[in-house]
Design an enzyme around this catalytic site. Structure first.
Site, PDB file in Angstrom:
ATOM      1  N   GLU A 315      19.429  30.487  18.630  1.00 50.69           N
ATOM      2  CA  GLU A 315      18.876  30.055  17.336  1.00 50.69           C
ATOM      3  C   GLU A 315      18.338  31.249  16.538  1.00 50.69           C
ATOM      4  O   GLU A 315      17.180  31.263  16.103  1.00 50.69           O
ATOM      5  CB  GLU A 315      17.789  28.991  17.528  1.00 50.69           C
ATOM      6  N   ASP A 462      20.227  28.365  26.324  1.00 50.90           N
ATOM      7  CA  ASP A 462      19.635  27.033  26.202  1.00 50.90           C
ATOM      8  C   ASP A 462      20.770  26.048  26.461  1.00 50.90           C
ATOM      9  O   ASP A 462      21.613  25.813  25.599  1.00 50.90           O
ATOM     10  CB  ASP A 462      19.044  26.851  24.798  1.00 50.90           C
ATOM     11  N   ASN A 464      20.389  22.860  27.183  1.00 47.73           N
ATOM     12  CA  ASN A 464      20.008  21.496  26.824  1.00 47.73           C
ATOM     13  C   ASN A 464      20.297  20.507  27.946  1.00 47.73           C
ATOM     14  O   ASN A 464      20.724  19.368  27.700  1.00 47.73           O
ATOM     15  CB  ASN A 464      20.713  21.063  25.532  1.00 47.73           C
TER      16      ASN A 464
END
Length: 579
Positions: A315, A462, A464
């Site tokens: 991100e 990440d 998730n």
């Protein structure tokens, strides 16, 4: 694109360099780059800054004549302010000053091409004025201070240099002698505060502006200094941050036999500034603490304090990578590469310590594109295509895998394949993530077996996915059955039956923390750093913040933590055959 010397770099008749080196002549700066067809000549003439863009193949005589004409026009233009000039053209021709260029006291032939004529150290004569020619001197093409300054947090100027090296530049930091001393014009308003590229103000500096004087250099010569004054005064910081205690474990760099690795979702500014984030996801976070102007101070301090060798970030806004992270991390010895997501404003960044590692190659890929076009995924794609709903959902995803191959500088036989990713985020998307991870594993297998045989794998990001997910089972245990419950996570219309096998023997270097994501509606482990224990052994795992630390302001992000995720940090040791 064409760069020229800004007018501020051509001050009239004054000493332009550091103490100990005095110029008896004014400067004439020539920028001549092999890849460009034109050169630039910049100097001050009768109080007017001249920037002349000329063909390299033009004869010197033609340019000297143009300079002489400019001298007449400049003088005539100034006289018109007082009274109209009635001079005839022939009179102006007679007023043209004698203009010449010489090298070592010998005049340069008017027939000489510009590219050859303007040598470093040559002397330009325009009437009674003499100029020392500086060809491609070290020059700052960009030099800025961040807009937000906080006590206890490093101030990293954004600097770009041409014809020089930042390690050869000189830096001097100053702070106001008292609040608003600079604004009020106090003659003694500045006091010296530091001499490094990065400066960290203290609590004693709160309310004071900072000034940076920096001089470009290349090891043998220096260029025109630049002076920057901060647009605002130093503000108070948030006090103790969630990562301060973690820095106790990372005060020193690792040795040549080890690597410190960080994986961190830093929360993209493009998401943090949405109404959803401010009112639903993070309503407990002060609005100013969601702004990148504030968060960038925390991110820089946190990352620099880990003294990492490899940093994998998710991100990352493109502008944050270019304008904030790269200038800061470059000052701390790290180079970085960036891969933006298609149709998005954020992406993945991987940084590496340039004193220990060098970039060999990049094999970044958008997972949906690889699935549909690369023959190595044909069987997987055929299975996915059995469910039109799942097929459509996967094709719409811009999820990316960043693969960076690095080589150890002290032992060139040590090659690293660093995978960095951020998988599909919806909780009910376990089936999509299984397909994405299958593509990622197969892609990295090709890199370490065909492109760089023997490369050691670090796979972080990440994901998730919680430790109970099929994805974690596949990565840590090696396989999942065709009837795993995650294949039905998207509903009956998306369900397929497919067994998956992991081509690597991986383990989670940081184990399974209670949480790596801590927000108001969810606390759990979603982030991992996977390694093959036979090639990279875990030496140290940096403890994560405690529950008390992360919940001090309800949840994350907060005034003392810049993201809704927590960085994973571990030290890895290169293994040998004897290990």
């Amino acid at each position: 694109f064409f760069r020229f010397i800004p007018p501020s770099l051509i001050p009239p008749r004054r000493n332009l360099f550091t103490t100990g080196f005095k110029m008896s002549m004014e400067r004439c700066v020539v920028r001549c780059v092999e890849s460009e067809s034109k050169l630039t000549i910049s100097f001050s003439l009768n109080g007017s800054n001249k920037h002349m863009l000329r063909d390299k193949t033009e004869p010197l005589g033609k340019l000297l004549d143009r300079i002489a004409n400019n001298s007449v026009k400049t003088t005539a233009g100034k006289s018109k302010k007082h009274k109209p000039s009635k001079e005839k053209p022939e009179s102006q021709e007679a007023d043209k000053p004698e203009t010449s260029l010489s090298v070592n006291g010998q005049p340069v032939s008017p027939e000489t091409l510009n590219s050859d004529a303007w040598e470093d150290g040559a002397v330009l004569q325009v009437g009674d004025l003499q100029y020392k020619v500086e060809r491609n001197p070290p020059t700052f093409t960009q030099c800025e201070l961040p807009s937000s300054l906080m006590a206890g947090f490093p101030v990293c100027p954004k600097i770009e240099i041409e014809f020089g090296d930042l390690k050869d530049c000189e830096f001097s930091w100053f702070k106001e002698s008292s609040a608003s001393a600079y604004i009020t014009g106090d003659a003694e308003c500045w006091r010296e505060a530091g001499s490094e590229r990065v400066f960290t103000p203290s609590n004693l500096d709160i309310g004071l502006r900072l000034m940076l004087k920096c001089t470009p250099g290349d090891g043998s010569k220096i260029g025109e200094p630049k002076k920057l004054v901060s647009s605002s005064a130093v503000e108070a910081g948030p006090g103790i941050c969630t990562f301060d205690n973690r820095h106790i474990y990372t005060q020193k760099l690792t040795d040549e036999g080890s690597l410190r690795v960080v994986s961190y979702n830093i929360l993209a500014d493009v998401y943090a500034q949405t109404d959803l984030s401010k009112t639903v996801l993070y309503p407990y976070c002060a609005p100013y603490a969601l702004q990148m102007d504030y968060r960038q101070n925390l991110i820089k301090k946190e990352l620099s304090g880990y003294n990492a060798d490899i940093i994998c970030l998710q991100e990352v806004d493109k502008c944050v990578f270019v304008d904030l992270l790269c200038p800061a991390l470059d000052a701390f010895g790290l180079d970085g590469v960036f891969r933006i997501k298609e149709k998005q404003h954020e992406g993945l960044a991987t940084y590496f310590r340039r004193s220990k590692l060098k970039l060999v190659e990049q094999y970044d890929v958008m997972l949906s594109e690889a699935l549909t076009t690369d023959p190595i995924h044909r069987q997987l794609w055929e299975k996915v295509s059995c469910s039109p709903s799942l097929k459509e959902k996967i094709e719409k995803r811009s999820t990316t895998l960043q693969v960076t191959v690095l080589q150890s500088l002290c032992d060139p036989s040590r090659i690293l394949c660093v995978g960095n990713t951020h998988l599909y985020w919806r909780p009910e998307g376990g089936n999509v993530r299984l397909v994405q991870i299958a593509v990622a594993l197969e892609h990295m297998k090709q890199v370490v077996t065909e492109k760089h045989p023997g490369a050691r794998l670090i796979f972080s990001g990440d994901f998730n996915s919680t430790p109970s997910s099929g994805l974690f089972q596949l990565l840590s245990q090696g396989c999942i059955p065709e009837d795993h419950e995650d294949w039905g996570s998207g509903g009956p219309e998306e369900q397929i039956r497919l067994g998956l096998t992991n081509p690597f023997q991986l383990s989670s270097a940081c184990g399974v923390p209670d949480f790596t994501n801590f927000v108001g509606g969810f606390q759990g482990c979603l982030d991992y750093i996977f390694v093959e224990p036979r090639t990279l052994q875990v030496e140290q795992v940096i403890p994560l913040p405690s529950l008390e630390e992360v919940s001090n302001c309800v949840a994350l992000p907060s005034i003392s933590h810049p993201s809704d995720h927590i960085a994973l940090v571990c030290d890895l040791k290169w293994t040998t055959d004897s290990d």
